[in-house]
Design a protein around this motif. Structure first.
Motif, PDB file in Angstrom:
ATOM      1  N   THR A 204       0.837  -1.198   0.000  1.00 46.43           N
ATOM      2  CA  THR A 204       0.000   0.000   0.000  1.00 46.43           C
ATOM      3  C   THR A 204       0.872   1.247   0.000  1.00 46.43           C
ATOM      4  O   THR A 204       1.676   1.465   0.908  1.00 46.43           O
ATOM      5  CB  THR A 204      -0.932   0.017   1.233  1.00 46.43           C
ATOM      6  OG1 THR A 204      -1.805  -1.116   1.182  1.00 46.43           O
ATOM      7  CG2 THR A 204      -1.769   1.284   1.266  1.00 46.43           C
TER       8      THR A 204
ATOM      9  N   ASP B 145      -1.828   6.086  -4.022  1.00 43.02           N
ATOM     10  CA  ASP B 145      -3.176   5.703  -4.431  1.00 43.02           C
ATOM     11  C   ASP B 145      -3.265   4.237  -4.841  1.00 43.02           C
ATOM     12  O   ASP B 145      -4.270   3.786  -5.383  1.00 43.02           O
ATOM     13  CB  ASP B 145      -3.669   6.597  -5.574  1.00 43.02           C
ATOM     14  CG  ASP B 145      -2.829   6.433  -6.844  1.00 43.02           C
ATOM     15  OD1 ASP B 145      -1.749   5.817  -6.772  1.00 43.02           O
ATOM     16  OD2 ASP B 145      -3.270   6.923  -7.903  1.00 43.02           O
ATOM     17  N   VAL B 146      -2.193   3.487  -4.576  1.00 43.51           N
ATOM     18  CA  VAL B 146      -2.210   2.036  -4.823  1.00 43.51           C
ATOM     19  C   VAL B 146      -2.352   1.333  -3.482  1.00 43.51           C
ATOM     20  O   VAL B 146      -1.588   1.581  -2.545  1.00 43.51           O
ATOM     21  CB  VAL B 146      -0.917   1.564  -5.523  1.00 43.51           C
ATOM     22  CG1 VAL B 146      -0.921   0.047  -5.669  1.00 43.51           C
ATOM     23  CG2 VAL B 146      -0.793   2.228  -6.886  1.00 43.51           C
ATOM     24  N   HIS B 147      -3.365   0.486  -3.385  1.00 43.63           N
ATOM     25  CA  HIS B 147      -3.644  -0.206  -2.126  1.00 43.63           C
ATOM     26  C   HIS B 147      -3.346  -1.703  -2.213  1.00 43.63           C
ATOM     27  O   HIS B 147      -3.284  -2.267  -3.306  1.00 43.63           O
ATOM     28  CB  HIS B 147      -5.102   0.027  -1.723  1.00 43.63           C
ATOM     29  CG  HIS B 147      -5.381   1.431  -1.318  1.00 43.63           C
ATOM     30  ND1 HIS B 147      -5.611   2.442  -2.235  1.00 43.63           N
ATOM     31  CD2 HIS B 147      -5.427   2.023  -0.095  1.00 43.63           C
ATOM     32  CE1 HIS B 147      -5.807   3.581  -1.593  1.00 43.63           C
ATOM     33  NE2 HIS B 147      -5.708   3.358  -0.299  1.00 43.63           N
TER      34      HIS B 147
ATOM     35  N   ALA C 192      -8.233  -4.835  -3.106  1.00 44.93           N
ATOM     36  CA  ALA C 192      -9.478  -4.264  -3.612  1.00 44.93           C
ATOM     37  C   ALA C 192     -10.602  -5.147  -3.096  1.00 44.93           C
ATOM     38  O   ALA C 192     -10.665  -6.339  -3.420  1.00 44.93           O
ATOM     39  CB  ALA C 192      -9.476  -4.238  -5.141  1.00 44.93           C
TER      40      ALA C 192
ATOM     41  N   ASP D  10      -8.758   0.963  -0.361  1.00 45.68           N
ATOM     42  CA  ASP D  10      -9.179   2.316  -0.729  1.00 45.68           C
ATOM     43  C   ASP D  10     -10.433   2.685   0.070  1.00 45.68           C
ATOM     44  O   ASP D  10     -11.403   1.932   0.080  1.00 45.68           O
ATOM     45  CB  ASP D  10      -9.486   2.355  -2.230  1.00 45.68           C
ATOM     46  CG  ASP D  10      -9.721   3.761  -2.763  1.00 45.68           C
ATOM     47  OD1 ASP D  10     -10.230   4.610  -2.016  1.00 45.68           O
ATOM     48  OD2 ASP D  10      -9.428   3.992  -3.947  1.00 45.68           O
TER      49      ASP D  10
ATOM     50  N   ALA E 132     -10.794  -1.458 -10.130  1.00 49.10           N
ATOM     51  CA  ALA E 132      -9.653  -0.871  -9.426  1.00 49.10           C
ATOM     52  C   ALA E 132      -8.401  -1.714  -9.654  1.00 49.10           C
ATOM     53  O   ALA E 132      -7.315  -1.194  -9.934  1.00 49.10           O
ATOM     54  CB  ALA E 132      -9.959  -0.754  -7.936  1.00 49.10           C
TER      55      ALA E 132
ATOM     56  N   ASN F 127      -7.082  -1.413 -13.178  1.00 50.10           N
ATOM     57  CA  ASN F 127      -6.395  -0.149 -13.426  1.00 50.10           C
ATOM     58  C   ASN F 127      -5.049  -0.062 -12.713  1.00 50.10           C
ATOM     59  O   ASN F 127      -4.404   0.992 -12.721  1.00 50.10           O
ATOM     60  CB  ASN F 127      -7.280   1.026 -12.993  1.00 50.10           C
ATOM     61  CG  ASN F 127      -8.467   1.212 -13.914  1.00 50.10           C
ATOM     62  OD1 ASN F 127      -8.389   0.951 -15.109  1.00 50.10           O
ATOM     63  ND2 ASN F 127      -9.586   1.674 -13.355  1.00 50.10           N
TER      64      ASN F 127
ATOM     65  N   LYS G 207      -4.512  -0.301  -9.476  1.00 49.81           N
ATOM     66  CA  LYS G 207      -4.609   0.425  -8.218  1.00 49.81           C
ATOM     67  C   LYS G 207      -4.695  -0.479  -6.991  1.00 49.81           C
ATOM     68  O   LYS G 207      -4.915   0.005  -5.878  1.00 49.81           O
ATOM     69  CB  LYS G 207      -5.832   1.356  -8.246  1.00 49.81           C
ATOM     70  CG  LYS G 207      -5.754   2.427  -9.334  1.00 49.81           C
ATOM     71  CD  LYS G 207      -4.530   3.309  -9.164  1.00 49.81           C
ATOM     72  CE  LYS G 207      -4.490   4.423 -10.210  1.00 49.81           C
ATOM     73  NZ  LYS G 207      -3.279   5.272 -10.074  1.00 49.81           N
ATOM     74  N   ALA G 208      -4.537  -1.789  -7.183  1.00 50.30           N
ATOM     75  CA  ALA G 208      -4.553  -2.729  -6.057  1.00 50.30           C
ATOM     76  C   ALA G 208      -3.645  -3.907  -6.376  1.00 50.30           C
ATOM     77  O   ALA G 208      -3.560  -4.346  -7.529  1.00 50.30           O
ATOM     78  CB  ALA G 208      -5.964  -3.217  -5.768  1.00 50.30           C
TER      79      ALA G 208
END
Length: 451
Positions: free
Chosen positions: A194, A197-199, A202, A259, A273, A276, A278-279
């Motif tokens: 984490t 904006d990347v966790h 998801a 997120d 997510a 993209n 982001k996770a």
């Protein structure tokens, strides 16, 4: 109708369902679609709305009706439900009125509820023959068709063992070789992954179907089946289940590996997510995600893995715990006894479970076939499916009881009621205990009334 009212009513529907037997009709006498004359008739089907691929599902509805009309002369009309509560309420309404869809496509966990009503066709050898034979199907997909082989109502349509997807590039950059096999280990990895904006994960907290699956998996891994059918005792207020909820909530509030927007996410948004980039992890997902991910920013950069099979707080399964990777998951089709077109309905099931149609469905939606021949075709040359197949082999069925539908909704309701607290940053122990007691009472009442 309130969810609890609907479920309590269903628990007592077995007698009503039996009374409907006298009103049922076998429709036409032929068993093969080629010999059936369905001109001027319509087969009504109830099925879950596909929130991930709604446009494709609409086209599939049209294609199915066109093919069936060409083969039999009959049309097919589809009606959808969006939540488990809608699913159960529709079953209740149809059973009470003795009319409704000819065919239901139900999630496997609702097969026990359908069975308990006595309002759906208990499959004979002749009925199995109408859909191509029982041996047409992958054996594992028959695991929740009924309480035993002689008392089955569910015809397997789709298989979707749950796994988790992970971003190979993100894990490699963090020096992580592979996903952890314990929930504590996965949480630790998610913390490392984490950043900005990347966790790490998801998770769809607002989904109507997903939350209870996390809680059930962790509970059964710890030795709590949620419903002890032998003792006829619900066990939602068990410490293992409380620990499962705390772990699930802590990902958002304490560990901060999810997120904050995920409080309002459905499954499709969690997949988006991850797609993209982001996770790092996307737990509790099925092969249906492959269609989206292979066209996304993470195409070629992701893989699937079996989800952790060791419960929170443990390094191995305690006594009585099962290393369950997934529920026995998918869809079963059940035929209503009140249907005046049962043979046409069985013919539709035969068409939908043919090798050709199953392969086409998998390529469109990603869910795995239940047709054994189609399954072999899909598996060949698709190494990415190996973890999904492995998860299927380690899957454990939810309790086969008419009370499970009520119990499942009670488990989800704990999450629904906790959303406001989650959005404020924490769910207190007292809040959680109060909601677990209410869910326990609901499940126990349904279990007491179940046939």
């Amino acid at each position: 109708m309130k969810a609890r009212s609907a479920l309590v009513a269903v628990a007592g529907l077995a007698v009503i369902g039996l009374a409907l037997q006298g009103c049922s009709s076998n429709g036409t006498s032929a068993s093969g679609a080629g010999n059936l004359d369905g001109k001027g008739k319509t087969i009504n089907v109830m099925i879950a709305a596909n929130s991930i691929y709604p446009t494709e599902q609409k086209q599939w509805f049209q294609d199915v009706s066109a093919q069936f009309q060409k083969e039999t002369g009959a049309k097919v009309a589809f009606e959808t439900f969006a939540t488990a509560n809608d699913e159960l309420t529709k079953i209740q309404t149809s059973v009470l009125s003795g009319q409704g869809p000819d065919l239901y496509d139900l999630g496997t966990t609702f097969t026990p509820t359908a069975y308990s009503t006595g309002a759906f066709v208990k499959l004979t050898d002749a009925d199995w023959a109408k859909v191509g034979g029982r041996d047409r199907f992958v054996p594992a997909t028959l695991g929740i068709s009924g309480p035993d082989e002689k008392n089955e109502v569910g015809i397997p349509f789709l298989s979707r063992p749950f796994v988790m997807a992970y971003n190979k590039d993100l894990l490699a950059a963090a020096g992580i070789d592979k996903p952890a096999t314990t929930w504590d280990g996965l949480t630790d990895q998610a913390k490392k992954l984490t950043s900005g904006d990347v966790h790490g994960m998801a998770v769809a907290y607002a989904d109507s179907f997903d939350p209870w699956k996390f809680v059930w998996a962790m509970s059964i891994q710890a030795g709590n089946p949620i419903l002890d059918l032998n003792a006829k005792k619900a066990q939602i207020d068990d410490p293992a289940t409380k620990k499962a909820y705390q772990t699930y909530f802590d990902w958002m509030t304490k560990d901060k590996v999810v997120d904050p927007a995920a409080i309002g996410w459905k499954n499709a948004q969690a997949i988006a997510a991850f797609a993209n980039g982001k996770a790092a992890f996307l737990p509790m997902v099925s092969s249906s995600s492959q269609v989206t991910l292979d066209k996304s920013a993470v195409a070629g950069k992701y893989a699937y893995a079996v989800m952790p099979t060791v419960p929170p707080g443990e390094t191995s399964n305690p006594d009585g715990g099962k290393p369950a990777s997934s529920i026995i998951s998918g869809d079963n089709m059940v035929v209503a006894k009140y249907s005046k077109n049962q043979d046409l309905t069985f013919a539709l099931v035969k068409m939908l479970t043919s090798s050709e149609n199953q392969v086409k469905y998998t390529k469109t939606f990603g869910d795995l076939p239940t047709n054994a021949d189609a399954a072999k075709q899909i598996e060949q040359g698709n190494a990415s499916l190996a973890p999904i197949l492995a998860s299927g082999s380690k899957a454990v069925g939810t309790p086969f009881s008419g009370a499970w539908g009520d119990t499942q909704l009670a488990l989800v309701n704990v999450v629904v009621q906790s959303i406001p607290s989650l959005s404020k940053g924490s769910v207190s122990s007292s809040e959680l205990e109060s909601r677990l007691k209410a869910a326990q009472a609901t499940a126990q009442a349904s279990l007491d009334k179940a046939k």
